[in-house]
Scaffold this motif. Structure first.
Motif, PDB file in Angstrom:
ATOM      1  N   PHE A   1       8.764   2.115  -4.305  1.00 12.76           N
ATOM      2  CA  PHE A   1      10.048   1.423  -4.204  1.00 12.76           C
ATOM      3  C   PHE A   1      11.146   2.453  -3.934  1.00 12.76           C
ATOM      4  CE2 PHE A   1       7.358  -1.137  -6.977  1.00 12.76           C
ATOM      5  CZ  PHE A   1       7.455  -2.391  -6.369  1.00 12.76           C
ATOM      6  N   LYS A   2      11.917   2.202  -2.879  1.00 11.73           N
ATOM      7  CA  LYS A   2      12.969   3.135  -2.482  1.00 11.73           C
ATOM      8  C   LYS A   2      14.373   2.581  -2.689  1.00 11.73           C
ATOM      9  CE  LYS A   2      10.157   5.688   0.854  1.00 11.73           C
ATOM     10  NZ  LYS A   2      10.098   6.281   2.216  1.00 11.73           N
ATOM     11  N   ASP A   3      14.476   1.393  -3.279  1.00  7.99           N
ATOM     12  CA  ASP A   3      15.772   0.756  -3.516  1.00  7.99           C
ATOM     13  C   ASP A   3      15.692   0.021  -4.852  1.00  7.99           C
ATOM     14  OD1 ASP A   3      18.351  -0.439  -3.150  1.00  7.99           O
ATOM     15  OD2 ASP A   3      18.069  -0.399  -0.980  1.00  7.99           O
ATOM     16  N   VAL A   4      16.606  -0.908  -5.077  1.00  7.44           N
ATOM     17  CA  VAL A   4      16.634  -1.624  -6.348  1.00  7.44           C
ATOM     18  C   VAL A   4      15.372  -2.467  -6.523  1.00  7.44           C
ATOM     19  CG1 VAL A   4      19.141  -1.668  -6.496  1.00  7.44           C
ATOM     20  CG2 VAL A   4      17.939  -3.523  -5.318  1.00  7.44           C
ATOM     21  N   VAL A   5      14.959  -2.617  -7.784  1.00  7.12           N
ATOM     22  CA  VAL A   5      13.821  -3.459  -8.134  1.00  7.12           C
ATOM     23  C   VAL A   5      14.197  -4.285  -9.358  1.00  7.12           C
ATOM     24  CG1 VAL A   5      11.357  -3.574  -8.606  1.00  7.12           C
ATOM     25  CG2 VAL A   5      12.290  -1.589  -7.412  1.00  7.12           C
TER      26      VAL A   5
ATOM     27  N   PRO B   1      -6.747   2.284   0.964  1.00  7.02           N
ATOM     28  CA  PRO B   1      -6.036   1.211   1.651  1.00  7.02           C
ATOM     29  C   PRO B   1      -5.158   1.721   2.785  1.00  7.02           C
ATOM     30  CG  PRO B   1      -4.943   1.745  -0.406  1.00  7.02           C
ATOM     31  CD  PRO B   1      -6.204   2.558  -0.376  1.00  7.02           C
ATOM     32  N   GLN B   2      -4.900   0.846   3.752  1.00 10.64           N
ATOM     33  CA  GLN B   2      -3.890   1.111   4.759  1.00 10.64           C
ATOM     34  C   GLN B   2      -2.515   0.859   4.146  1.00 10.64           C
ATOM     35  OE1 GLN B   2      -5.066  -1.497   7.998  1.00 10.64           O
ATOM     36  NE2 GLN B   2      -6.137   0.181   9.010  1.00 10.64           N
ATOM     37  N   VAL B   3      -1.492   1.516   4.683  1.00  8.56           N
ATOM     38  CA  VAL B   3      -0.148   1.404   4.132  1.00  8.56           C
ATOM     39  C   VAL B   3       0.631   0.317   4.868  1.00  8.56           C
ATOM     40  CG1 VAL B   3       2.010   2.602   3.659  1.00  8.56           C
ATOM     41  CG2 VAL B   3      -0.161   3.832   3.504  1.00  8.56           C
ATOM     42  N   VAL B   4       1.192  -0.601   4.090  1.00  8.30           N
ATOM     43  CA  VAL B   4       2.058  -1.654   4.624  1.00  8.30           C
ATOM     44  C   VAL B   4       3.490  -1.286   4.269  1.00  8.30           C
ATOM     45  CG1 VAL B   4       2.666  -4.095   4.523  1.00  8.30           C
ATOM     46  CG2 VAL B   4       0.256  -3.398   4.370  1.00  8.30           C
ATOM     47  N   THR B   5       4.359  -1.151   5.283  1.00  6.19           N
ATOM     48  CA  THR B   5       5.761  -0.785   5.060  1.00  6.19           C
ATOM     49  C   THR B   5       6.647  -1.997   5.319  1.00  6.19           C
ATOM     50  OG1 THR B   5       5.353   1.506   5.716  1.00  6.19           O
ATOM     51  CG2 THR B   5       7.633   0.758   5.736  1.00  6.19           C
ATOM     52  N   ILE B   6       7.492  -2.318   4.346  1.00  2.00           N
ATOM     53  CA  ILE B   6       8.405  -3.463   4.452  1.00  2.00           C
ATOM     54  C   ILE B   6       9.829  -2.925   4.412  1.00  2.00           C
ATOM     55  CG2 ILE B   6       9.140  -5.619   3.381  1.00  2.00           C
ATOM     56  CD1 ILE B   6       6.316  -5.828   2.200  1.00  2.00           C
ATOM     57  N   ASN B   7      10.573  -3.163   5.485  1.00  2.00           N
ATOM     58  CA  ASN B   7      11.909  -2.591   5.618  1.00  2.00           C
ATOM     59  C   ASN B   7      13.028  -3.520   5.153  1.00  2.00           C
ATOM     60  OD1 ASN B   7      11.093  -0.068   6.765  1.00  2.00           O
ATOM     61  ND2 ASN B   7      10.721  -1.114   8.705  1.00  2.00           N
TER      62      ASN B   7
ATOM     63  N   ALA C   1       1.741  -0.444  -0.538  1.00  2.00           N
ATOM     64  CA  ALA C   1       2.959  -0.961   0.072  1.00  2.00           C
ATOM     65  C   ALA C   1       4.123  -0.028  -0.198  1.00  2.00           C
ATOM     66  CB  ALA C   1       3.278  -2.356  -0.456  1.00  2.00           C
ATOM     67  N   ILE C   2       4.981   0.115   0.798  1.00  2.00           N
ATOM     68  CA  ILE C   2       6.234   0.850   0.663  1.00  2.00           C
ATOM     69  C   ILE C   2       7.369  -0.135   0.912  1.00  2.00           C
ATOM     70  CG2 ILE C   2       7.697   2.708   1.575  1.00  2.00           C
ATOM     71  CD1 ILE C   2       5.137   4.143   2.423  1.00  2.00           C
ATOM     72  N   PHE C   3       8.252  -0.277  -0.070  1.00  2.63           N
ATOM     73  CA  PHE C   3       9.396  -1.179   0.032  1.00  2.63           C
ATOM     74  C   PHE C   3      10.652  -0.341   0.239  1.00  2.63           C
ATOM     75  CE2 PHE C   3       6.195  -3.337  -2.526  1.00  2.63           C
ATOM     76  CZ  PHE C   3       6.167  -4.621  -1.973  1.00  2.63           C
ATOM     77  N   ASN C   4      11.212  -0.403   1.431  1.00  4.94           N
ATOM     78  CA  ASN C   4      12.380   0.414   1.751  1.00  4.94           C
ATOM     79  C   ASN C   4      13.700  -0.237   1.373  1.00  4.94           C
ATOM     80  OD1 ASN C   4      11.103   2.729   2.841  1.00  4.94           O
ATOM     81  ND2 ASN C   4      10.706   1.654   4.758  1.00  4.94           N
ATOM     82  N   ALA C   5      13.686  -1.524   1.032  1.00  2.00           N
ATOM     83  CA  ALA C   5      14.901  -2.247   0.642  1.00  2.00           C
ATOM     84  C   ALA C   5      14.659  -2.918  -0.706  1.00  2.00           C
ATOM     85  CB  ALA C   5      15.280  -3.260   1.716  1.00  2.00           C
TER      86      ALA C   5
ATOM     87  N   LEU D   1       4.042 -13.185  -2.557  1.00  2.00           N
ATOM     88  CA  LEU D   1       3.712 -12.192  -1.547  1.00  2.00           C
ATOM     89  C   LEU D   1       2.518 -11.393  -2.045  1.00  2.00           C
ATOM     90  CD1 LEU D   1       4.236 -10.457   1.008  1.00  2.00           C
ATOM     91  CD2 LEU D   1       5.822  -9.095  -0.380  1.00  2.00           C
ATOM     92  N   SER D   2       1.419 -11.395  -1.284  1.00  2.00           N
ATOM     93  CA  SER D   2       0.222 -10.642  -1.657  1.00  2.00           C
ATOM     94  C   SER D   2      -0.091  -9.623  -0.575  1.00  2.00           C
ATOM     95  CB  SER D   2      -0.975 -11.587  -1.841  1.00  2.00           C
ATOM     96  OG  SER D   2      -0.745 -12.488  -2.901  1.00  2.00           O
ATOM     97  N   ILE D   3      -0.340  -8.378  -1.009  1.00  3.17           N
ATOM     98  CA  ILE D   3      -0.675  -7.300  -0.082  1.00  3.17           C
ATOM     99  C   ILE D   3      -2.045  -6.767  -0.440  1.00  3.17           C
ATOM    100  CG2 ILE D   3      -0.030  -5.012   0.756  1.00  3.17           C
ATOM    101  CD1 ILE D   3       2.892  -5.789   0.083  1.00  3.17           C
ATOM    102  N   ASP D   4      -3.000  -7.011   0.427  1.00  2.10           N
ATOM    103  CA  ASP D   4      -4.373  -6.555   0.251  1.00  2.10           C
ATOM    104  C   ASP D   4      -4.754  -5.831   1.542  1.00  2.10           C
ATOM    105  OD1 ASP D   4      -7.069  -6.158   0.021  1.00  2.10           O
ATOM    106  OD2 ASP D   4      -7.534  -8.166  -0.704  1.00  2.10           O
TER     107      ASP D   4
END
Length: 208
Positions: A80-84, A16-22, A54-58, A5-8
């Protein structure tokens, strides 16, 4: 494991613009506790080229997570807002690379390191987070503690800043060239801590 997974999300001439992944990232089913990883690499930004945010909500599970500062004004940041699970590497590049841990009480097994010594910013804004992976196996540039956190493994950062009202508990070898405790902030060395290494050049100070 397989998959990348690449976020550019860089914008020419700006941040950068913010990419949010739920949803969960890198798991083979919807149960993060019992699932296995199917992700090899996650990258945010491209080193010395372009930024990303990037914001990872899960939950996130990958063998390697790389946050790469891009060209001038093209920063890279992952929250990161959850487990990593995995190894997080901060590559500063021309612009900064930042990892933020937000959210509520949890234990994180991920290790966080710099691509080269004195690179990358780690910020803890969530409450009651315990880190069991090594922090700064290759020394981080800076660590900001803005809430309550426990590091139950080795810690090495050139600059450590503990905000007023925040608490950092260190439970293993600790190295901070300049460690600042602001206002009512606290740093606690647990009873089984055996190696507090400020070095001869280091400073531990309190800023009221």
């Amino acid at each position: 494991t397989t998959g990348t997974l690449s976020i550019d999300s860089a914008v020419i001439g700006g941040g950068p613009q913010v990419v949010t992944i739920n949803g969960l990232v890198g798991y083979n089913n919807s149960d993060a506790v019992n699932a296995t990883s199917i992700m090899d690499v996650i990258t945010v930004g491209a080193d010395d080229i372009s930024g990303g945010e990037a914001i990872f909500n899960a939950g996130v599970n990958a063998a390697a997570i790389s946050i790469n500062g891009g060209d001038a004004n093209e920063t890279a940041k992952a929250t990161f807002k959850d487990v990593v699970v995995g190894t997080i590497t901060l590559n500063q590049g021309i612009s900064t690379a930042t990892v933020v841990f937000n959210g509520s009480t949890r234990t994180l097994a991920a290790g966080i390191t710099a691509g080269s010594d004195n690179e990358g910013l780690m910020q803890v804004t969530g409450t009651g987070i315990t880190f069991t992976g090594a922090i700064g196996a290759t020394g981080l540039k800076s660590l900001d503690i803005d809430s309550t956190a426990t590091i139950a493994n080795t810690l090495d950062a050139r600059i450590i800043d503990i905000a007023t009202g925040a608490t950092l508990t260190a439970d293993d070898a600790f190295a901070g060239d300049v460690t600042t405790v602001n206002g009512t902030g606290k740093i606690i060395f647990s009873t089984d801590h055996i190696n507090i290494a400020f070095y001869t050049k280091a400073v531990l100070r309190n800023c009221l």
